[in-house]
Design a protein around this motif. Sequence first.
Motif, PDB file in Angstrom:
ATOM      1  N   VAL A 231      10.891  30.927  22.267  1.00  0.00           N
ATOM      2  CA  VAL A 231      10.113  29.767  22.702  1.00  0.00           C
ATOM      3  C   VAL A 231       8.712  29.925  22.898  1.00  0.00           C
ATOM      4  CG1 VAL A 231       9.421  27.383  23.666  1.00  0.00           C
ATOM      5  CG2 VAL A 231      11.978  28.265  23.029  1.00  0.00           C
ATOM      6  N   GLY A 232       7.496  29.616  22.305  1.00  0.00           N
ATOM      7  CA  GLY A 232       6.132  30.164  22.771  1.00  0.00           C
ATOM      8  C   GLY A 232       5.605  29.567  23.935  1.00  0.00           C
ATOM      9  N   GLU A 233       4.754  30.088  24.481  1.00  0.00           N
ATOM     10  CA  GLU A 233       4.064  29.610  25.664  1.00  0.00           C
ATOM     11  C   GLU A 233       3.563  28.163  25.332  1.00  0.00           C
ATOM     12  OE1 GLU A 233       0.078  29.952  28.289  1.00  0.00           O
ATOM     13  OE2 GLU A 233       0.423  31.418  26.711  1.00  0.00           O
ATOM     14  N   LYS A 234       3.831  27.162  26.486  1.00  0.00           N
ATOM     15  CA  LYS A 234       3.774  25.842  26.250  1.00  0.00           C
ATOM     16  C   LYS A 234       2.530  25.611  27.472  1.00  0.00           C
ATOM     17  CE  LYS A 234       7.729  24.235  24.349  1.00  0.00           C
ATOM     18  NZ  LYS A 234       8.511  22.910  24.085  1.00  0.00           N
ATOM     19  N   ARG A 235       1.609  24.751  27.325  1.00  0.00           N
ATOM     20  CA  ARG A 235       0.890  24.029  28.459  1.00  0.00           C
ATOM     21  C   ARG A 235       0.711  22.754  28.445  1.00  0.00           C
ATOM     22  NH1 ARG A 235      -4.029  28.166  29.416  1.00  0.00           N
ATOM     23  NH2 ARG A 235      -2.987  30.004  29.352  1.00  0.00           N
ATOM     24  N   ARG A 236       0.406  22.135  29.657  1.00  0.00           N
ATOM     25  CA  ARG A 236       0.116  20.769  29.806  1.00  0.00           C
ATOM     26  C   ARG A 236      -1.234  20.387  30.257  1.00  0.00           C
ATOM     27  NH1 ARG A 236       3.646  21.214  34.074  1.00  0.00           N
ATOM     28  NH2 ARG A 236       5.550  20.447  32.793  1.00  0.00           N
ATOM     29  N   ALA A 237      -1.809  19.418  29.843  1.00  0.00           N
ATOM     30  CA  ALA A 237      -3.219  18.925  30.349  1.00  0.00           C
ATOM     31  C   ALA A 237      -3.366  17.401  30.809  1.00  0.00           C
ATOM     32  CB  ALA A 237      -4.048  19.368  29.334  1.00  0.00           C
ATOM     33  N   ASN A 238      -4.377  17.288  31.643  1.00  0.00           N
ATOM     34  CA  ASN A 238      -4.650  15.812  31.805  1.00  0.00           C
ATOM     35  C   ASN A 238      -5.829  15.709  30.924  1.00  0.00           C
ATOM     36  OD1 ASN A 238      -2.635  15.498  33.477  1.00  0.00           O
ATOM     37  ND2 ASN A 238      -3.747  15.268  35.356  1.00  0.00           N
ATOM     38  N   TYR A 239      -6.153  14.606  30.281  1.00  0.00           N
ATOM     39  CA  TYR A 239      -7.357  14.158  29.727  1.00  0.00           C
ATOM     40  C   TYR A 239      -7.844  12.731  29.849  1.00  0.00           C
ATOM     41  CZ  TYR A 239      -4.641  12.166  25.978  1.00  0.00           C
ATOM     42  OH  TYR A 239      -3.635  11.137  25.239  1.00  0.00           O
ATOM     43  N   ALA A 240      -9.242  12.709  29.420  1.00  0.00           N
ATOM     44  CA  ALA A 240      -9.722  11.299  29.576  1.00  0.00           C
ATOM     45  C   ALA A 240     -10.668  11.056  28.404  1.00  0.00           C
ATOM     46  CB  ALA A 240     -10.588  11.026  30.731  1.00  0.00           C
ATOM     47  N   VAL A 241     -10.760   9.825  27.739  1.00  0.00           N
ATOM     48  CA  VAL A 241     -11.208   9.779  26.346  1.00  0.00           C
ATOM     49  C   VAL A 241     -12.653   8.836  26.781  1.00  0.00           C
ATOM     50  CG1 VAL A 241     -11.276   9.058  23.898  1.00  0.00           C
ATOM     51  CG2 VAL A 241      -9.299  10.102  25.211  1.00  0.00           C
ATOM     52  N   ILE A 242     -13.645   9.049  26.386  1.00  0.00           N
ATOM     53  CA  ILE A 242     -14.918   8.179  26.182  1.00  0.00           C
ATOM     54  C   ILE A 242     -14.587   7.586  24.737  1.00  0.00           C
ATOM     55  CG2 ILE A 242     -17.358   7.844  26.380  1.00  0.00           C
ATOM     56  CD1 ILE A 242     -16.058   9.197  28.873  1.00  0.00           C
ATOM     57  N   ALA A 400     -21.558   6.602  22.919  1.00  0.00           N
ATOM     58  CA  ALA A 400     -20.235   7.464  23.393  1.00  0.00           C
ATOM     59  C   ALA A 400     -20.853   8.896  23.390  1.00  0.00           C
ATOM     60  CB  ALA A 400     -19.139   7.347  22.507  1.00  0.00           C
ATOM     61  N   GLU A 401     -21.494   9.527  22.469  1.00  0.00           N
ATOM     62  CA  GLU A 401     -21.911  11.048  22.503  1.00  0.00           C
ATOM     63  C   GLU A 401     -23.022  11.074  23.952  1.00  0.00           C
ATOM     64  OE1 GLU A 401     -24.130  14.198  19.751  1.00  0.00           O
ATOM     65  OE2 GLU A 401     -23.932  12.183  18.977  1.00  0.00           O
ATOM     66  N   ARG A 402     -23.850  10.073  23.952  1.00  0.00           N
ATOM     67  CA  ARG A 402     -24.877  10.009  24.937  1.00  0.00           C
ATOM     68  C   ARG A 402     -24.021  10.189  26.387  1.00  0.00           C
ATOM     69  NH1 ARG A 402     -26.920   7.481  29.032  1.00  0.00           N
ATOM     70  NH2 ARG A 402     -25.646   5.738  28.675  1.00  0.00           N
ATOM     71  N   VAL A 403     -23.139   9.192  26.478  1.00  0.00           N
ATOM     72  CA  VAL A 403     -22.453   9.241  27.780  1.00  0.00           C
ATOM     73  C   VAL A 403     -21.680  10.539  27.962  1.00  0.00           C
ATOM     74  CG1 VAL A 403     -20.592   8.142  28.918  1.00  0.00           C
ATOM     75  CG2 VAL A 403     -22.111   6.691  27.685  1.00  0.00           C
ATOM     76  N   ALA A 404     -20.958  10.849  26.975  1.00  0.00           N
ATOM     77  CA  ALA A 404     -20.328  12.172  27.047  1.00  0.00           C
ATOM     78  C   ALA A 404     -21.004  13.294  27.508  1.00  0.00           C
ATOM     79  CB  ALA A 404     -19.525  12.527  25.466  1.00  0.00           C
ATOM     80  N   LYS A 405     -22.122  13.446  26.789  1.00  0.00           N
ATOM     81  CA  LYS A 405     -23.160  14.676  27.015  1.00  0.00           C
ATOM     82  C   LYS A 405     -23.649  14.431  28.369  1.00  0.00           C
ATOM     83  CE  LYS A 405     -22.306  16.811  23.344  1.00  0.00           C
ATOM     84  NZ  LYS A 405     -21.707  18.091  23.124  1.00  0.00           N
ATOM     85  N   SER A 406     -23.961  13.136  28.824  1.00  0.00           N
ATOM     86  CA  SER A 406     -24.488  13.177  30.169  1.00  0.00           C
ATOM     87  C   SER A 406     -23.639  13.515  31.316  1.00  0.00           C
ATOM     88  CB  SER A 406     -25.256  11.818  30.489  1.00  0.00           C
ATOM     89  OG  SER A 406     -24.037  10.861  30.435  1.00  0.00           O
ATOM     90  N   LEU A 407     -22.161  13.295  31.013  1.00  0.00           N
ATOM     91  CA  LEU A 407     -21.080  13.585  31.980  1.00  0.00           C
ATOM     92  C   LEU A 407     -20.971  15.042  32.136  1.00  0.00           C
ATOM     93  CD1 LEU A 407     -18.964  10.487  31.367  1.00  0.00           C
ATOM     94  CD2 LEU A 407     -20.246  11.027  33.393  1.00  0.00           C
ATOM     95  N   GLU A 408     -21.292  15.603  31.079  1.00  0.00           N
ATOM     96  CA  GLU A 408     -20.864  17.215  31.049  1.00  0.00           C
ATOM     97  C   GLU A 408     -21.234  17.954  32.272  1.00  0.00           C
ATOM     98  OE1 GLU A 408     -20.145  18.951  26.530  1.00  0.00           O
ATOM     99  OE2 GLU A 408     -21.910  18.948  27.198  1.00  0.00           O
ATOM    100  N   ALA A 409     -22.507  17.334  32.731  1.00  0.00           N
ATOM    101  CA  ALA A 409     -23.178  18.357  33.564  1.00  0.00           C
ATOM    102  C   ALA A 409     -22.318  17.999  35.056  1.00  0.00           C
ATOM    103  CB  ALA A 409     -24.521  17.696  33.871  1.00  0.00           C
ATOM    104  N   THR A 410     -21.759  16.821  35.204  1.00  0.00           N
ATOM    105  CA  THR A 410     -21.204  16.504  36.509  1.00  0.00           C
ATOM    106  C   THR A 410     -19.737  16.617  36.546  1.00  0.00           C
ATOM    107  OG1 THR A 410     -20.958  14.015  35.652  1.00  0.00           O
ATOM    108  CG2 THR A 410     -23.042  14.571  36.754  1.00  0.00           C
ATOM    109  N   VAL A 472     -13.448  13.658  24.401  1.00  0.00           N
ATOM    110  CA  VAL A 472     -12.615  14.122  25.376  1.00  0.00           C
ATOM    111  C   VAL A 472     -12.930  15.139  26.311  1.00  0.00           C
ATOM    112  CG1 VAL A 472     -10.289  15.181  25.601  1.00  0.00           C
ATOM    113  CG2 VAL A 472     -10.555  13.536  23.821  1.00  0.00           C
ATOM    114  N   PHE A 473     -12.661  14.840  27.481  1.00  0.00           N
ATOM    115  CA  PHE A 473     -12.654  15.957  28.515  1.00  0.00           C
ATOM    116  C   PHE A 473     -11.154  16.129  28.991  1.00  0.00           C
ATOM    117  CE2 PHE A 473     -16.714  13.634  29.200  1.00  0.00           C
ATOM    118  CZ  PHE A 473     -17.482  14.773  29.459  1.00  0.00           C
TER     119      PHE A 473
END
Length: 640
Positions: A231-242, A400-410, A472-473
């Motif tokens: 069985v290959g490596e598995k990962r889990r993640a949390n994500y939020a969607v704008i 959505a793109e504007r919000v996402a890009k502005s949030l990247e810095a924070t 998505v982040f």
Amino acid sequence: MTMLDRMRRHKGWLKWSLALVVLTFVVFYIPDFLTTSTGAAPTEVLASVEGEAITVGAFTRRYNAQVNAYRNAYGGQINDELLKQLGIDRQILQQLVDEEAMVAESRKQGLTVSDIEIRERILALPGFQENGQFVGEVRYRQILQFQNPPMTTAEFEANLRRALQIEKLRTALTGWMSVSDEDVAAEYRRRNEKVKLDVVPITAEAFRSQVSVTDAELAPYFEKTKETYRVGEKRRANYAVIDVDQIRETVAVAEAGINSFYQQNLAQYQTPAQVRASHILLKTEGKDEAAVQALAEDVLKKAKAPNADFAALATQYSEDDSNSAIGGDLDYFGRGRMVPEFEQAAFSMKSGETSDLVKTAFGFHIIKVVDSQPDTTRPLTEVRAEIEDQLKWQGAQAEAERVAKSLEATIKTPADLERMAKERNIPLVETGLFLETEPVGALGQQPDIAQRIFSSQEGEVTPALRVASGWVFATLTGKQDAYVPTLDDVKATVREDLAQEKAAELAKVRATAVAADLKGARDFEAAVKRAGLEITTTDLIARGSAIPDLGISEAVDAAAFALPQGGISDAVVTPSGTAIVRVVERVDVTAGEIAAGRDELRDELVNQRRDRFFGAYMQKAKETLTINIRQDMLARIVGS
């Protein structure tokens, strides 16, 4: 190609072949349908290679041309969702990047194209010739003006120069390659030899009920094959969607914006004039033109006579094989689809009228207009709702793109991501464990996001990544290393695999014994029947053909094509079991056939060899080039 196809293509579209690898230059343009709905200007930079820009306009022209080609070929089977699944947008952009990389590499190699070479190629292009001669400067410009939108000679010649530069690069790198007569002959035989087979399949499935597997057998079998159960490596993640749809609910569109969009994109809501016509064609090629004209005038009198049956006359006299059997019906067509003389006559007539003789390069036509439909424009009141919806979608995408890009810095840590999600009332979703090739939770198949998560460390947050629903982040929250499961974990699977292996071995033993009997039998069919088996007889088939009960099998091909007519094979093992084949009929190729097809096949094989070499060369060359691609811009353009 039918006569109708030739008529429609004779003037409307300019085509040529430059024998390029990786891409074919398409030097005709169609309206930028995509740019009207993306908010991206045609001059914006989508990608660059060594500082040379690939613009949104260049991408959308190529994209629309490709999509139109698919829809012409496959009709309603091609829809937006399928295009997204196939990744046509990424393929088109990669073509443009590869093209620009080839041009950059050709410059590095010091290759140039002179004005004289451009001129010589233009004079030789079939699209600019009539009766084997160049059409002249005025006609040359007219042909370019017939493109949609019109092209200038400078635009056309710039594209042609780039195409010739790539052609020169490929020739310089691969021109020395060749294929021997022996290799051509061997490949010709491989492709064209055919056999008709009696196939006696002895499938593993037929022995499955005779097989049992004890617990004692499982451990040694598992020990021998356990790597296949890793069985290959598995990962889990949390994500939020704008989420674009959520933002869309808050977007208001001003009436002035709707009016402006309608006026700027009026062509989208217009249906050009069309006519439906039938015709009778009397060809002049290779004939006495005066005699053909005399016959045409006689047919014209009959066509214009009271109560004339035009369809019957077309069936009797027309030499356009593509439609004479259906009364000469050409269906509906718009401007730019037929040669000029034909089009001018058809669009100047009223419904029910029959033309005088119309002379074109194909001969003499008699045209009857069945129906005529004028230009129409859908009023703003009819399309207002769809424009408003489109503008809301555009606005939501941009916001959505504007919000996402502005949030990247924070958003730099998981705590930042959690805080942002809470402040904006956005769910923070956990994916559960997944392989890199599996869906990323509810986001579905997201190769880019999966790759990011599998290459990141805990405590990192991805930049804003584009998905169908927005941006998505994501952050890695845990992982499970690759491992070989215990026998207890996969016991049922191991038991079934061992049972299948045993059944396949029984099938092989049985087939080996039967094959020996069949080779010594005087009556093949009777011997098969005595063995309790059945024969499936194929048609004449070439290598690589699917065989009933066996599918495509290289092993069967190798055995069958090595046998003489009447020959019987040993037991041939295939993925689905074992089979015995008898060659009922064999069609070999002759030396004359090889000689006749040698040059064409040699060209194909040489080009394949050159393509592979050139492709590998350019893959390596691209590693030395500075290539930048704006994936976010691409996502915005195609709305994915």
